[in-house]
Design a protein around this motif. Structure first.
Motif, PDB file in Angstrom:
ATOM      1  N   ALA A 135       0.862  -1.180   0.000  1.00 33.31           N
ATOM      2  CA  ALA A 135       0.000   0.000   0.000  1.00 33.31           C
ATOM      3  C   ALA A 135       0.893   1.222   0.000  1.00 33.31           C
ATOM      4  O   ALA A 135       2.014   1.187   0.502  1.00 33.31           O
ATOM      5  CB  ALA A 135      -0.914   0.015   1.224  1.00 33.31           C
ATOM      6  N   ALA A 136       0.402   2.311  -0.583  1.00 34.32           N
ATOM      7  CA  ALA A 136       1.205   3.527  -0.675  1.00 34.32           C
ATOM      8  C   ALA A 136       0.340   4.744  -0.405  1.00 34.32           C
ATOM      9  O   ALA A 136      -0.887   4.709  -0.532  1.00 34.32           O
ATOM     10  CB  ALA A 136       1.859   3.639  -2.058  1.00 34.32           C
ATOM     11  N   SER A 137       1.003   5.827  -0.024  1.00 36.81           N
ATOM     12  CA  SER A 137       0.327   7.114   0.088  1.00 36.81           C
ATOM     13  C   SER A 137       1.356   8.204  -0.098  1.00 36.81           C
ATOM     14  O   SER A 137       2.565   7.971  -0.002  1.00 36.81           O
ATOM     15  CB  SER A 137      -0.388   7.265   1.439  1.00 36.81           C
ATOM     16  N   ALA A 300       5.245   3.662   1.940  1.00 28.05           N
ATOM     17  CA  ALA A 300       4.785   2.349   1.495  1.00 28.05           C
ATOM     18  C   ALA A 300       4.830   1.373   2.661  1.00 28.05           C
ATOM     19  O   ALA A 300       5.700   1.456   3.528  1.00 28.05           O
ATOM     20  CB  ALA A 300       5.646   1.820   0.346  1.00 28.05           C
ATOM     21  N   ASP A 301       3.863   0.473   2.688  1.00 24.75           N
ATOM     22  CA  ASP A 301       3.884  -0.665   3.600  1.00 24.75           C
ATOM     23  C   ASP A 301       4.226  -1.897   2.778  1.00 24.75           C
ATOM     24  O   ASP A 301       4.029  -1.921   1.563  1.00 24.75           O
ATOM     25  CB  ASP A 301       2.535  -0.827   4.295  1.00 24.75           C
ATOM     26  N   LEU A 337      -6.235   4.387  -0.035  1.00 26.29           N
ATOM     27  CA  LEU A 337      -4.794   4.386  -0.237  1.00 26.29           C
ATOM     28  C   LEU A 337      -4.483   4.273  -1.732  1.00 26.29           C
ATOM     29  O   LEU A 337      -5.366   4.010  -2.548  1.00 26.29           O
ATOM     30  CB  LEU A 337      -4.162   3.219   0.534  1.00 26.29           C
ATOM     31  N   LEU A 338      -3.224   4.482  -2.080  1.00 29.48           N
ATOM     32  CA  LEU A 338      -2.839   4.489  -3.479  1.00 29.48           C
ATOM     33  C   LEU A 338      -2.410   3.100  -3.930  1.00 29.48           C
ATOM     34  O   LEU A 338      -1.725   2.383  -3.197  1.00 29.48           O
ATOM     35  CB  LEU A 338      -1.687   5.468  -3.703  1.00 29.48           C
ATOM     36  N   PRO A 339      -2.794   2.707  -5.141  1.00 29.21           N
ATOM     37  CA  PRO A 339      -2.357   1.410  -5.663  1.00 29.21           C
ATOM     38  C   PRO A 339      -0.843   1.379  -5.850  1.00 29.21           C
ATOM     39  O   PRO A 339      -0.223   2.405  -6.150  1.00 29.21           O
ATOM     40  CB  PRO A 339      -3.080   1.310  -7.013  1.00 29.21           C
ATOM     41  N   ASP A 364      -1.090  12.103  -8.384  1.00 32.96           N
ATOM     42  CA  ASP A 364      -0.241  13.012  -9.147  1.00 32.96           C
ATOM     43  C   ASP A 364       1.121  13.196  -8.488  1.00 32.96           C
ATOM     44  O   ASP A 364       2.126  13.439  -9.170  1.00 32.96           O
ATOM     45  CB  ASP A 364      -0.927  14.375  -9.297  1.00 32.96           C
ATOM     46  N   GLU A 365       1.155  13.102  -7.172  1.00 30.52           N
ATOM     47  CA  GLU A 365       2.409  13.294  -6.441  1.00 30.52           C
ATOM     48  C   GLU A 365       3.284  12.038  -6.430  1.00 30.52           C
ATOM     49  O   GLU A 365       4.499  12.120  -6.221  1.00 30.52           O
ATOM     50  CB  GLU A 365       2.117  13.694  -4.992  1.00 30.52           C
ATOM     51  N   LEU A 366       2.682  10.879  -6.658  1.00 33.83           N
ATOM     52  CA  LEU A 366       3.405   9.617  -6.468  1.00 33.83           C
ATOM     53  C   LEU A 366       4.623   9.453  -7.383  1.00 33.83           C
ATOM     54  O   LEU A 366       5.677   8.987  -6.918  1.00 33.83           O
ATOM     55  CB  LEU A 366       2.445   8.439  -6.629  1.00 33.83           C
TER      56      LEU A 366
END
Length: 420
Positions: A135-137, A300-301, A337-339, A364-366
């Motif tokens: 998972a990401a953010s 990220a986890d 959360l982000l993919p 957009d930030e990832l």
């Protein structure tokens, strides 16, 4: 495709137990905030579908809170009963101890190629990927639209504008013009966001490490960043009534949801938290010193697979199932959360549904985000030290350079010990 790959691997016998009936044990973190949305429900649904397609495999999932899950896995490994899979916050210590399978031994080429490159790179220890992103953010600047309208201001694009906006909010009686949570809960995150925003373009803003992984906590740019925070925000009373070193993220988020905060750095979970309270808010990229910040902070986890039980092929087949686009999207949408895969990220970016559109600023930030140095086995102790001490850098009468120098010395020692 995935099942065919998995069956071929099982028939090949590499890593197989020789038995058609295998139980894989997975320990996972809970991303929910109540029993109603516990991660247990996500895993139960996913496991039910997988087991129906693989009658010889059982998946035993244990879900623990983030307060407990890393310690649970550590205790299991120390007792000689490592799980087959763990979805937790850090992997490097286990990789360095030789306890994990490399990702390339588990995942199909298609699955490996689908991960976002900066996340895969962050999962490497000693140039080999062991940490599999789960998972990401990222972080963006949240601002209260109602309070901004009353103060007659617009979202900032530079540090000077941020300070000016904070003063205008203070003049209107806003309790926390800019909430700066440098308390021990998650100070390492707020710190890194500011270190990365320490300049625009290619000048400075070094973060915790340089390009080759050497700690640079007390770099000139980082000292300048914390000196600005102290002199231009904290000392001028623009961060609210609670000293930043005692303000935790959860408290700051709750205050934002209560309409008491003008601005703060936030991650996706704040969208629902503020929305439930009816707060009208906007989101913009974190300002840099003279323009847009060089990078945002990414988090990220990690998923990892332990060698101990020898179930490599079945672990790999289950992981390929977990990381299908459908399952990655289901988890990301459930918990805001982000993919971590390109296919799921592209699907979310192209979606016009309200929940997906709310995450577009974070998506957009990832691509330009930078993650903690999680591939360093010293990072856990360095992170703990930052959580406890960084708030002192902006305390009354403090010397930011002195605090950062002490943290740098601690990080250098920890890094040297980890390599010996």
């Amino acid at each position: 495709m995935v099942s065919a790959l998995g069956m071929t691997a099982v028939l090949g016998g590499c890593g197989s137990t020789g038995s058609s009936d295998v139980t894989l044990r997975l320990v996972a973190a809970d991303y929910g905030d109540s029993p109603a949305n516990s991660s247990r429900k996500y895993w139960d649904t996913l496991v039910r579908e997988y087991e129906s397609q693989h009658p010889g495999v059982k998946i035993d999932v244990s879900v623990y809170s983030w307060n407990d899950v890393d310690a649970k896995v550590k205790d299991m490994v120390a007792a000689g009963h490592a799980p087959d899979l763990a979805q937790i916050g850090a992997y490097a210590d286990y990789a360095a101890a030789g306890k994990l399978y490399p990702a390339s031994d588990l995942l199909s080429i298609r699955t490996q190629a689908d991960f976002l490159s900066q996340l895969s790179d962050a999962g490497q220890w000693n140039h080999t990927q062991y940490g599999i992103p789960f998972a990401a953010s990222t972080r963006v600047l949240f601002y209260n639209q109602t309070l901004f309208a009353k103060a007659g201001i617009t979202p900032p694009t530079t540090w000077d504008e941020l300070a000016a906006d904070a003063k205008a909010l203070k003049d209107k009686g806003v309790k926390y013009p800019f909430a700066l949570p440098l308390g021990p809960e998650e100070a390492q995150a707020e710190t890194m966001q500011w270190l990365l925003s320490g300049s625009s373009g290619n000048n400075g803003g070094s973060g915790y490490t340089d390009d080759i992984g050497t700690y640079t906590i007390d770099s000139a740019q980082n000292v300048q960043t914390f000196t600005w925070l102290k002199d231009d925000l904290v000392d001028k009373g623009l961060t609210g009534p609670v000293p930043p070193g005692k303000l935790n993220r959860a408290t700051a988020f709750a205050a934002f949801a209560d309409g008491q905060v003008g601005m703060l750095n936030g991650h996706p979970t704040l969208i629902q938290q503020a929305g439930k309270k009816g707060v009208k808010f906007g989101m913009v990229p974190m300002p840099g010193r003279t323009g847009r910040a060089r990078a945002s902070m990414g988090v990220a986890d990690w998923m990892m697979a332990f060698r101990q039980n020898g179930h490599r092929d079945r672990i790999g087949d289950f992981l390929n199932f977990i990381y299908t686009r459908k399952n990655v999207l289901a988890f990301s949408r459930e918990y805001g959360l982000l993919p971590v895969t390109g296919s799921a990220s592209n699907a979310m970016s192209a979606s016009d549904s309200a929940p997906d559109k709310a995450l577009h600023p974070f998506l957009d930030e990832l691509p330009t985000s930078e993650l903690y140095p999680v591939g360093k086995t010293s990072w856990a102790s360095v992170s703990a030290a930052v959580k406890q001490d960084i708030g002192q850098a902006v305390a009354p009468g403090a010397d930011p350079a002195g605090v950062l120098t002490r943290l740098q010395a601690m990080a250098t020692t920890a890094d040297s010990s980890a390599k010996n």
